[in-house]
Scaffold this active site. Sequence first.
Site, mmCIF file in Angstrom:
data_model
loop_
_atom_site.group_PDB
_atom_site.id
_atom_site.type_symbol
_atom_site.label_atom_id
_atom_site.label_comp_id
_atom_site.label_asym_id
_atom_site.label_seq_id
_atom_site.Cartn_x
_atom_site.Cartn_y
_atom_site.Cartn_z
ATOM 1 N N GLU A 119 1.024 -1.270 0.143
ATOM 2 C CA GLU A 119 -0.039 0.045 -0.080
ATOM 3 C C GLU A 119 0.739 1.242 -0.301
ATOM 4 O O GLU A 119 1.864 1.211 0.688
ATOM 5 C CB GLU A 119 -1.004 0.067 1.196
ATOM 6 C CG GLU A 119 -1.884 1.255 1.129
ATOM 7 C CD GLU A 119 -2.839 1.199 2.274
ATOM 8 O OE1 GLU A 119 -2.678 0.454 3.402
ATOM 9 O OE2 GLU A 119 -3.846 2.016 2.428
ATOM 10 N N GLY A 259 3.225 2.694 10.713
ATOM 11 C CA GLY A 259 3.055 1.972 11.681
ATOM 12 C C GLY A 259 2.761 0.447 11.469
ATOM 13 O O GLY A 259 3.554 -0.414 12.081
ATOM 14 N N MET A 261 0.459 -2.650 8.566
ATOM 15 C CA MET A 261 -0.003 -2.696 7.317
ATOM 16 C C MET A 261 -1.074 -4.003 7.290
ATOM 17 O O MET A 261 -0.879 -4.984 7.862
ATOM 18 C CB MET A 261 0.878 -2.926 6.065
ATOM 19 C CG MET A 261 0.411 -3.121 4.800
ATOM 20 S SD MET A 261 -0.753 -1.649 4.421
ATOM 21 C CE MET A 261 -1.993 -2.348 3.210
ATOM 22 N N ASN A 263 -2.235 -6.313 5.318
ATOM 23 C CA ASN A 263 -2.305 -7.313 4.503
ATOM 24 C C ASN A 263 -3.373 -8.356 4.749
ATOM 25 O O ASN A 263 -3.134 -8.632 5.831
ATOM 26 C CB ASN A 263 -1.026 -7.826 4.267
ATOM 27 C CG ASN A 263 -0.003 -6.503 4.057
ATOM 28 O OD1 ASN A 263 0.035 -5.706 3.112
ATOM 29 N ND2 ASN A 263 1.049 -6.651 4.829
ATOM 30 N N HIS A 295 -6.422 -1.852 15.116
ATOM 31 C CA HIS A 295 -6.540 -0.930 13.894
ATOM 32 C C HIS A 295 -6.547 -1.689 12.751
ATOM 33 O O HIS A 295 -7.211 -2.085 11.596
ATOM 34 C CB HIS A 295 -5.480 0.247 13.843
ATOM 35 C CG HIS A 295 -5.607 1.054 12.568
ATOM 36 N ND1 HIS A 295 -6.438 2.088 12.476
ATOM 37 C CD2 HIS A 295 -5.098 0.906 11.277
ATOM 38 C CE1 HIS A 295 -6.316 2.696 11.268
ATOM 39 N NE2 HIS A 295 -5.603 1.830 10.322
ATOM 40 N N GLU A 296 -5.389 -2.516 12.731
ATOM 41 C CA GLU A 296 -5.154 -3.487 11.567
ATOM 42 C C GLU A 296 -6.061 -4.427 11.500
ATOM 43 O O GLU A 296 -6.472 -4.938 10.469
ATOM 44 C CB GLU A 296 -3.391 -3.915 11.481
ATOM 45 C CG GLU A 296 -2.388 -3.024 11.717
ATOM 46 C CD GLU A 296 -2.671 -1.826 10.729
ATOM 47 O OE1 GLU A 296 -3.065 -1.893 9.689
ATOM 48 O OE2 GLU A 296 -2.135 -0.640 11.126
ATOM 49 N N HIS A 299 -9.440 -3.557 10.105
ATOM 50 C CA HIS A 299 -9.114 -3.128 8.449
ATOM 51 C C HIS A 299 -9.763 -4.459 7.797
ATOM 52 O O HIS A 299 -10.192 -4.280 6.663
ATOM 53 C CB HIS A 299 -7.655 -2.678 8.105
ATOM 54 C CG HIS A 299 -7.271 -1.495 8.118
ATOM 55 N ND1 HIS A 299 -8.278 -0.645 7.578
ATOM 56 C CD2 HIS A 299 -6.472 -0.803 8.326
ATOM 57 C CE1 HIS A 299 -7.720 0.534 7.458
ATOM 58 N NE2 HIS A 299 -6.482 0.541 8.065
HETATM 59 N N1 ARG Z 1 -2.974 1.011 5.884
HETATM 60 C C1 ARG Z 1 -1.978 1.421 6.540
HETATM 61 C C2 ARG Z 1 -2.593 1.683 8.059
HETATM 62 O O1 ARG Z 1 -3.242 2.730 8.287
HETATM 63 C C3 ARG Z 1 -0.968 2.372 6.443
HETATM 64 C C4 ARG Z 1 -0.080 1.914 5.281
HETATM 65 C C5 ARG Z 1 0.385 3.243 4.665
HETATM 66 N N2 ARG Z 1 1.558 2.967 3.896
HETATM 67 C C6 ARG Z 1 2.171 3.719 3.121
HETATM 68 N N3 ARG Z 1 3.261 3.487 2.466
HETATM 69 N N4 ARG Z 1 1.744 4.930 2.708
HETATM 70 O O2 ARG Z 1 -2.535 0.733 8.772
HETATM 71 ZN ZN ZN Z 2 -5.284 2.102 8.618
#
Ligand code: ARG
Ligand code: ZN
Length: 894
Positions: A119, A259, A261, A263, A295-296, A299
């Site tokens: 991401e 912080g 990710m 996945n 948080h993760e 998601h």
């Molecule tokens: N989706 C991730 C989160 O908020 C953040 C990843 C952002 N990474 C980046 N390289 N822009 O938990």
């Molecule tokens: Zn997030």
Amino acid sequence: PTIHRKDYTVPAFLVDTVDMGFDLDPAATRIATRITMRRNPASTSKEIVLFGEELELVQLRLNGKQLKASQYKLETGKLRIASAPAKVVLEIETLTSPEKNTSLMGLYVSNGNFFTQCEAQGFRKITYFPDRPDVMAKYTVMLRADKKKYPVLLSNGNLIEEGDLPDGRHYAKWEDPFNKPSYLFALVAGNLVCQEQKYTLKSGREVLLQVWVEDGNLDKTQHAMDSLINSIRWDEERFGLELDLDRFMIVAVGDFNMGAMENKGLNIFNTKYVLANSRIATDVDYANIEAVVGHEYFHNWTGNRVTCRDWFQLSLKEGLTVFRDQEFSADMIGTDSGRAVKRIDDVRVLRQAQFPEDAGPMAHSVRPDSYVEINNFYTVTIYEKGAEVVRMYQTLFGRDGFRKGMDLYFERHDGHAVECDDFRAAMVDANGRDLSQFERWYSQAGTPRVQVQSKYDADKKTYELTLSQTCVPTPGQTKKLPFHIPVAVGLLDSSGKDMTLRLSSDGKGKVNDDTTRVLELTKAQQTFRFIDVAEQPVPSILRNFSAPVVLDVAYTDAELAFLLAHDSDPFNRWEAGQRLATRSLLTLTTAVQEASQAGNVVALEDVLNNAASNSAALGNALGLILNDSTLDAAFREQALTLPSELLLAEQTDVIDPQAIHASRQYLRGKLGQALKDDLLAAYHANQTPGEYSPDADAAGKRALKNVALSYLIQADEAGSHALAQQQYDNANNMTDRLAALVALTNSSAPGKAAALEKFYQDFEQEALVIDKWFALQATAYTADVATIRALALHPAFTLKNPNRARSLIFSFCSGNPANFHAVDGSGYEFWADQVIALNGVNPQVAARLSRSLDRWRKYAPALQEKMRSALQRVAAAPNLSKDVLEVIGKALAN
Ligand code: ARG
Ligand code: ZN
């Protein structure tokens, strides 16, 4: 080139399956990808557009035939195949060099192991692909690598096969049963160990949970595992959302841009948000780990099952998921006052970071209209303001109404890539209300200001609140239309009790309970009339911070002290104290400036003493809170903590960092003297002997005790040095050890250098603790630019590791304003050097640092000039990434 939201077009081709084979090698990894695609009936285009960056293309076949160079077009970042057949199988072979990849996007090596970050647009550094979130497919992944060096091979979904290969290599094959966009792809390969356990979901289904770390860190995984289990249970209970996989993995990596990710099934985390035990992690670290793990995990539904149509919709998943993790953390504390403490923390972040962003050159709406580099838009506006926007639905519809909206959202959009508008529509439809004006929270940038005027009519027993709203222009948006602002209001009678509220029929307002009402401000100005109001009330406005706005109310000092003592809304109770303190601090700041303009250094002390005399009321009010043992320690700590220098800066017309710093320190010293006996008593009453526990109650006590210590140190109270030294020596946890070291470092204690040295020796092997060691020195009151330059030469310092770069450079440039803004401009020179150096290593991190000068136009002309030339020096540097160019360009633009 700028990308615009309005230019969105549907993908010409959809992808059904992606099969990948990786031959992992740090110098050259070979990736064979087989993609089955078909024309999108919703598109008229027959062109396949694949994105690819920093790749060597070895092989390209379409439906079994190798494509000749004339049959496709390779441009920077793109590969185009014009007029492709309706059904296509693409076979692509690419080569990449993970060990040379210092951007930490795509496939990279960290401490000898392989990790990915896709991401927002990292997948295109792995293979050519329609790398956009509205293209979703099923993935199978074959990983092959040397078995000794990389015994563990992980990817998304389920492990379906593994075995040995010739030449000491082995393989593992993974299959993800869910459709996903490419940004959720992940692999990990290396020498890792895990804590694992089976967990039974509410439905009775059993799942496998794992936390993977480097060897030697298994004693630091329990809290992350506990947090994961709590997250799973919470999402079942609060939102009826179940884990949809049989296996859920968290992997910690030391080199990571952000912080963590989300996945699918394979969350990859910055070590900072996984590793914890009492020796290395503070209470704040424990709380952050819980929040980020939550948080993760959350998601998985808000982000993965329902994802974003395009990156302009980023807040659809991030704002919603931050809201969910905030609610999770609050529920984990459980008590009302605990929830308020969490709310206060979140609002502090919003005001200190998001409000300035909204007022600066990078201002953008929650759903931006354009960007140059999407990585620059992982911002406090998208995340934290986005979460506030989501919270307002809950404020307007109540918890049950909000849940109905969530249920409808999943019913409609599960498995799809959608827009912020779809979320709003689900909320609105589920609750049967027209909320079209609410859309402006997504489209208009800037922080609204709400002004309050009140009128009590003793004869008619009516009380009128007139609310008006304004919002200043932001770049590209000159005219702002009124927002739909929920303003939660209560009225206090003269004994400090909440009045029962009756709103006259012409006023709108939903009844939450009979003492708090949510007034809905939708026009530029509106009057709300309360009836049967027996006496002149003191209003408590914007309870629990019901909207992300600046509230202007002309309270008297006495009213603020009254609210601080009595308001039933703990957030506003705290807020009243902050307003009172801000008043004193701004008065002091002006006094310091006047004295120094007059060149009257000798009189400074007198000037401060005079100005401080009206701070006596503040001291009394804070003393009452400090001694009120019916209040949680954590809440008392929040009340005793003065507004930060950054927050104060935003409230002055021309920022004078040194004057603000001097005033705040001076007031802290005065309060420390005035309250010394009470502070000392609180220090002793809030010890947490015995085995360390990070629970909210114990953490609150430590926080209160440590803020008391910092006041005593600031007041230079006799014995405070010994107290800090003793605490340092006897601490059985990092919270107390670090607090003592910070106190010593910011004191005149003779032992401070030795303590710093000992700390380094004791924790040399713990990277996350050495980060703290750099950060505490970078934010010390005495840390000037020369100190920081010297620390940057320390053998343990490197710009290549984002955590380390942040610990020294960012801590100084955005966490030590009085020294960073040295009048000779040396801080800016240092900043420019670091931005330019980082740009060559890691553009994303460099662009973050670039933002330290966002607010340069708010400083005195002489400083502005020096900042402008530093900005211009960066702008003129060779090989600037588009990440840095966008930020610097906007800062310098009018
Ligand atoms: N989706 C991730 C989160 O908020 C953040 C990843 C952002 N990474 C980046 N390289 N822009 O938990
Ligand atoms: Zn997030």
